[in-house]
Design a protein around this motif. Structure first.
Motif, PDB file in Angstrom:
ATOM      1  N   THR A   1       0.832  -1.209   0.000  1.00 41.10           N
ATOM      2  CA  THR A   1       0.000   0.000   0.000  1.00 41.10           C
ATOM      3  C   THR A   1       0.867   1.259   0.000  1.00 41.10           C
ATOM      4  O   THR A   1       1.306   1.702  -1.044  1.00 41.10           O
ATOM      5  CB  THR A   1      -0.946  -0.006   1.222  1.00 41.10           C
ATOM      6  N   VAL A   2       1.123   1.784   1.166  1.00 40.28           N
ATOM      7  CA  VAL A   2       1.808   3.068   1.324  1.00 40.28           C
ATOM      8  C   VAL A   2       3.142   3.116   0.586  1.00 40.28           C
ATOM      9  O   VAL A   2       3.497   4.141   0.002  1.00 40.28           O
ATOM     10  CB  VAL A   2       2.016   3.390   2.824  1.00 40.28           C
ATOM     11  N   LEU A   3       3.880   2.015   0.600  1.00 41.61           N
ATOM     12  CA  LEU A   3       5.203   2.002  -0.013  1.00 41.61           C
ATOM     13  C   LEU A   3       5.162   1.942  -1.537  1.00 41.61           C
ATOM     14  O   LEU A   3       6.203   1.840  -2.186  1.00 41.61           O
ATOM     15  CB  LEU A   3       6.041   0.847   0.547  1.00 41.61           C
ATOM     16  N   THR A   4       3.964   2.044  -2.101  1.00 41.43           N
ATOM     17  CA  THR A   4       3.834   2.101  -3.568  1.00 41.43           C
ATOM     18  C   THR A   4       3.236   3.426  -4.035  1.00 41.43           C
ATOM     19  O   THR A   4       3.270   3.720  -5.220  1.00 41.43           O
ATOM     20  CB  THR A   4       2.936   0.956  -4.089  1.00 41.43           C
ATOM     21  N   TRP A   5       2.693   4.209  -3.120  1.00 39.21           N
ATOM     22  CA  TRP A   5       2.011   5.453  -3.491  1.00 39.21           C
ATOM     23  C   TRP A   5       3.024   6.555  -3.785  1.00 39.21           C
ATOM     24  O   TRP A   5       3.721   7.027  -2.914  1.00 39.21           O
ATOM     25  CB  TRP A   5       1.076   5.907  -2.377  1.00 39.21           C
ATOM     26  N   GLY A   6       3.083   6.973  -5.026  1.00 38.97           N
ATOM     27  CA  GLY A   6       4.011   8.040  -5.417  1.00 38.97           C
ATOM     28  C   GLY A   6       5.436   7.540  -5.541  1.00 38.97           C
ATOM     29  O   GLY A   6       6.366   8.258  -5.194  1.00 38.97           O
ATOM     30  N   ASP A   7       5.611   6.318  -6.050  1.00 46.57           N
ATOM     31  CA  ASP A   7       6.952   5.737  -6.195  1.00 46.57           C
ATOM     32  C   ASP A   7       7.614   6.272  -7.463  1.00 46.57           C
ATOM     33  O   ASP A   7       7.201   5.949  -8.568  1.00 46.57           O
ATOM     34  CB  ASP A   7       6.863   4.214  -6.243  1.00 46.57           C
ATOM     35  N   TYR A   8       8.641   7.083  -7.285  1.00 50.31           N
ATOM     36  CA  TYR A   8       9.373   7.656  -8.420  1.00 50.31           C
ATOM     37  C   TYR A   8      10.703   6.950  -8.659  1.00 50.31           C
ATOM     38  O   TYR A   8      11.479   7.370  -9.507  1.00 50.31           O
ATOM     39  CB  TYR A   8       9.619   9.159  -8.192  1.00 50.31           C
ATOM     40  N   GLY A   9      10.975   5.903  -7.896  1.00 45.84           N
ATOM     41  CA  GLY A   9      12.221   5.170  -8.071  1.00 45.84           C
ATOM     42  C   GLY A   9      13.405   5.925  -7.491  1.00 45.84           C
ATOM     43  O   GLY A   9      13.261   6.886  -6.739  1.00 45.84           O
ATOM     44  N   LYS A  10      14.574   5.479  -7.871  1.00 49.07           N
ATOM     45  CA  LYS A  10      15.814   6.065  -7.349  1.00 49.07           C
ATOM     46  C   LYS A  10      16.190   7.275  -8.190  1.00 49.07           C
ATOM     47  O   LYS A  10      16.823   7.143  -9.230  1.00 49.07           O
ATOM     48  CB  LYS A  10      16.930   5.025  -7.361  1.00 49.07           C
ATOM     49  N   ILE A  11      15.779   8.447  -7.711  1.00 49.06           N
ATOM     50  CA  ILE A  11      16.040   9.681  -8.456  1.00 49.06           C
ATOM     51  C   ILE A  11      16.522  10.756  -7.492  1.00 49.06           C
ATOM     52  O   ILE A  11      16.097  10.807  -6.335  1.00 49.06           O
ATOM     53  CB  ILE A  11      14.776  10.141  -9.218  1.00 49.06           C
ATOM     54  N   THR A  12      17.415  11.581  -7.964  1.00 48.14           N
ATOM     55  CA  THR A  12      17.917  12.693  -7.159  1.00 48.14           C
ATOM     56  C   THR A  12      17.344  13.998  -7.713  1.00 48.14           C
ATOM     57  O   THR A  12      16.862  14.040  -8.848  1.00 48.14           O
ATOM     58  CB  THR A  12      19.455  12.756  -7.187  1.00 48.14           C
ATOM     59  N   LEU A  13      17.416  15.053  -6.938  1.00 47.10           N
ATOM     60  CA  LEU A  13      16.942  16.356  -7.396  1.00 47.10           C
ATOM     61  C   LEU A  13      17.679  16.816  -8.659  1.00 47.10           C
ATOM     62  O   LEU A  13      17.032  17.270  -9.610  1.00 47.10           O
ATOM     63  CB  LEU A  13      17.055  17.393  -6.272  1.00 47.10           C
ATOM     64  N   PRO A  14      19.004  16.685  -8.723  1.00 47.24           N
ATOM     65  CA  PRO A  14      19.690  17.068  -9.967  1.00 47.24           C
ATOM     66  C   PRO A  14      19.206  16.261 -11.185  1.00 47.24           C
ATOM     67  O   PRO A  14      19.036  16.812 -12.272  1.00 47.24           O
ATOM     68  CB  PRO A  14      21.161  16.780  -9.673  1.00 47.24           C
ATOM     69  N   GLN A  15      18.950  14.970 -10.994  1.00 50.81           N
ATOM     70  CA  GLN A  15      18.435  14.158 -12.095  1.00 50.81           C
ATOM     71  C   GLN A  15      17.042  14.617 -12.506  1.00 50.81           C
ATOM     72  O   GLN A  15      16.737  14.728 -13.693  1.00 50.81           O
ATOM     73  CB  GLN A  15      18.375  12.681 -11.704  1.00 50.81           C
ATOM     74  N   LEU A  16      16.205  14.888 -11.519  1.00 50.70           N
ATOM     75  CA  LEU A  16      14.836  15.318 -11.779  1.00 50.70           C
ATOM     76  C   LEU A  16      14.810  16.621 -12.570  1.00 50.70           C
ATOM     77  O   LEU A  16      14.028  16.782 -13.509  1.00 50.70           O
ATOM     78  CB  LEU A  16      14.073  15.484 -10.456  1.00 50.70           C
ATOM     79  N   LEU A  17      15.688  17.548 -12.204  1.00 50.31           N
ATOM     80  CA  LEU A  17      15.730  18.852 -12.858  1.00 50.31           C
ATOM     81  C   LEU A  17      16.630  18.869 -14.093  1.00 50.31           C
ATOM     82  O   LEU A  17      16.634  19.843 -14.846  1.00 50.31           O
ATOM     83  CB  LEU A  17      16.203  19.922 -11.867  1.00 50.31           C
ATOM     84  N   GLY A  18      17.414  17.800 -14.272  1.00 55.38           N
ATOM     85  CA  GLY A  18      18.329  17.746 -15.403  1.00 55.38           C
ATOM     86  C   GLY A  18      19.470  18.746 -15.284  1.00 55.38           C
ATOM     87  O   GLY A  18      19.929  19.287 -16.290  1.00 55.38           O
ATOM     88  N   LEU A  19      19.911  18.987 -14.053  1.00 56.02           N
ATOM     89  CA  LEU A  19      20.967  19.965 -13.800  1.00 56.02           C
ATOM     90  C   LEU A  19      22.158  19.304 -13.119  1.00 56.02           C
ATOM     91  O   LEU A  19      22.043  18.215 -12.551  1.00 56.02           O
ATOM     92  CB  LEU A  19      20.432  21.094 -12.907  1.00 56.02           C
ATOM     93  N   SER A  20      23.276  19.975 -13.136  1.00 56.52           N
ATOM     94  CA  SER A  20      24.465  19.504 -12.448  1.00 56.52           C
ATOM     95  C   SER A  20      24.219  19.513 -10.938  1.00 56.52           C
ATOM     96  O   SER A  20      23.650  20.483 -10.410  1.00 56.52           O
ATOM     97  CB  SER A  20      25.651  20.418 -12.765  1.00 56.52           C
ATOM     98  N   PRO A  21      24.668  18.480 -10.236  1.00 54.81           N
ATOM     99  CA  PRO A  21      24.529  18.500  -8.775  1.00 54.81           C
ATOM    100  C   PRO A  21      25.205  19.714  -8.152  1.00 54.81           C
ATOM    101  O   PRO A  21      24.715  20.259  -7.167  1.00 54.81           O
ATOM    102  CB  PRO A  21      25.232  17.209  -8.326  1.00 54.81           C
ATOM    103  N   TRP A  22      26.311  20.163  -8.747  1.00 55.49           N
ATOM    104  CA  TRP A  22      27.035  21.303  -8.192  1.00 55.49           C
ATOM    105  C   TRP A  22      26.235  22.596  -8.312  1.00 55.49           C
ATOM    106  O   TRP A  22      26.319  23.463  -7.440  1.00 55.49           O
ATOM    107  CB  TRP A  22      28.417  21.431  -8.821  1.00 55.49           C
ATOM    108  N   LEU A  23      25.428  22.725  -9.354  1.00 51.91           N
ATOM    109  CA  LEU A  23      24.566  23.904  -9.481  1.00 51.91           C
ATOM    110  C   LEU A  23      23.519  23.896  -8.364  1.00 51.91           C
ATOM    111  O   LEU A  23      23.270  24.927  -7.731  1.00 51.91           O
ATOM    112  CB  LEU A  23      23.904  23.943 -10.856  1.00 51.91           C
ATOM    113  N   ILE A  24      22.930  22.741  -8.116  1.00 49.88           N
ATOM    114  CA  ILE A  24      21.941  22.610  -7.037  1.00 49.88           C
ATOM    115  C   ILE A  24      22.593  22.940  -5.698  1.00 49.88           C
ATOM    116  O   ILE A  24      22.024  23.662  -4.875  1.00 49.88           O
ATOM    117  CB  ILE A  24      21.359  21.179  -7.006  1.00 49.88           C
ATOM    118  N   ILE A  25      23.787  22.429  -5.468  1.00 53.32           N
ATOM    119  CA  ILE A  25      24.499  22.673  -4.213  1.00 53.32           C
ATOM    120  C   ILE A  25      24.772  24.160  -4.030  1.00 53.32           C
ATOM    121  O   ILE A  25      24.541  24.723  -2.954  1.00 53.32           O
ATOM    122  CB  ILE A  25      25.805  21.842  -4.156  1.00 53.32           C
ATOM    123  N   VAL A  26      25.225  24.818  -5.086  1.00 49.08           N
ATOM    124  CA  VAL A  26      25.503  26.265  -4.999  1.00 49.08           C
ATOM    125  C   VAL A  26      24.225  27.035  -4.689  1.00 49.08           C
ATOM    126  O   VAL A  26      24.216  27.950  -3.857  1.00 49.08           O
ATOM    127  CB  VAL A  26      26.176  26.768  -6.299  1.00 49.08           C
TER     128      VAL A  26
END
Length: 174
Positions: free
Chosen positions: A131-156
């Motif tokens: 139940t709960v562990l399937t609701w809104g499952d986006y898999g293994k994704i990071t914010l930089p991957q989601l936004l398509g940006l460099s992790p260093w840009l997100i960090i800055v």
């Protein structure tokens, strides 16, 4: 060697928790009442340093990222349970262990509550998994991957937003 480095890191983190006085129950309560932001300043600093450290070590090939899956409903429910437990007990897991290490025996109640919560989760896991562990499952994704940006840009961006806020909180005496 990895276990030894983990031990050293844990001891250092505990040392900084103690030096920052975030182990004190009174400071925890004042944080919950938004009268003292020392804990949020400590946590934000740890997150910012952690972001830089993890991505620097990853970039150097020293570590591999191990991203946990993003399951929105589970994270919201887990966050709410964590927050309620923290508010009721006056400790989060790290501060409870640190407070116990300082000899504050009342932290045992918080640790006991955490263990009971972990046991309840383990018992409920088969139902939650369907139940709960399937609701809104986006898999293994990071914010930089989601936004398509460099992790260093997100960090800055995070650092650029956090530092003035931390400075303002410090100036206001919070």
């Amino acid at each position: 060697m990895e276990l030894f480095l983990g031990l050293i890191t844990g001891v250092l983190f505990g040392f900084f928790l103690q030096k920052g006085q975030v182990l004190r129950f009174e400071r925890q309560v004042r944080f919950m009442l938004l009268q003292d932001l020392t804990i949020i300043k400590f946590m934000a600093t740890a997150v910012l340093v952690g972001m830089v450290g993890v991505y620097a070590l990853h970039g150097l090939g020293v570590i591999a990222l191990s991203v946990k899956g993003t399951v929105v409903a589970a994270q919201i429910m887990g966050g709410l349970l964590f927050g309620v437990g923290w508010a009721l007990a006056g400790f989060c897991p790290g501060t409870a262990v640190g407070a116990l290490a300082e000899g504050r025996l009342h932290a045992l109640w918080a640790l006991l509550g955490m263990l009971c919560g972990a046991a309840a989760y383990a018992e409920a896991y088969p139902v939650l998994q369907k139940t709960v562990l399937t609701w809104g499952d986006y898999g293994k994704i990071t914010l930089p991957q989601l936004l398509g940006l460099s992790p260093w840009l997100i960090i800055v961006v995070f650092i650029a937003a956090a530092v003035p806020l931390l400075y303002l909180a410090e100036r206001k005496g919070l």
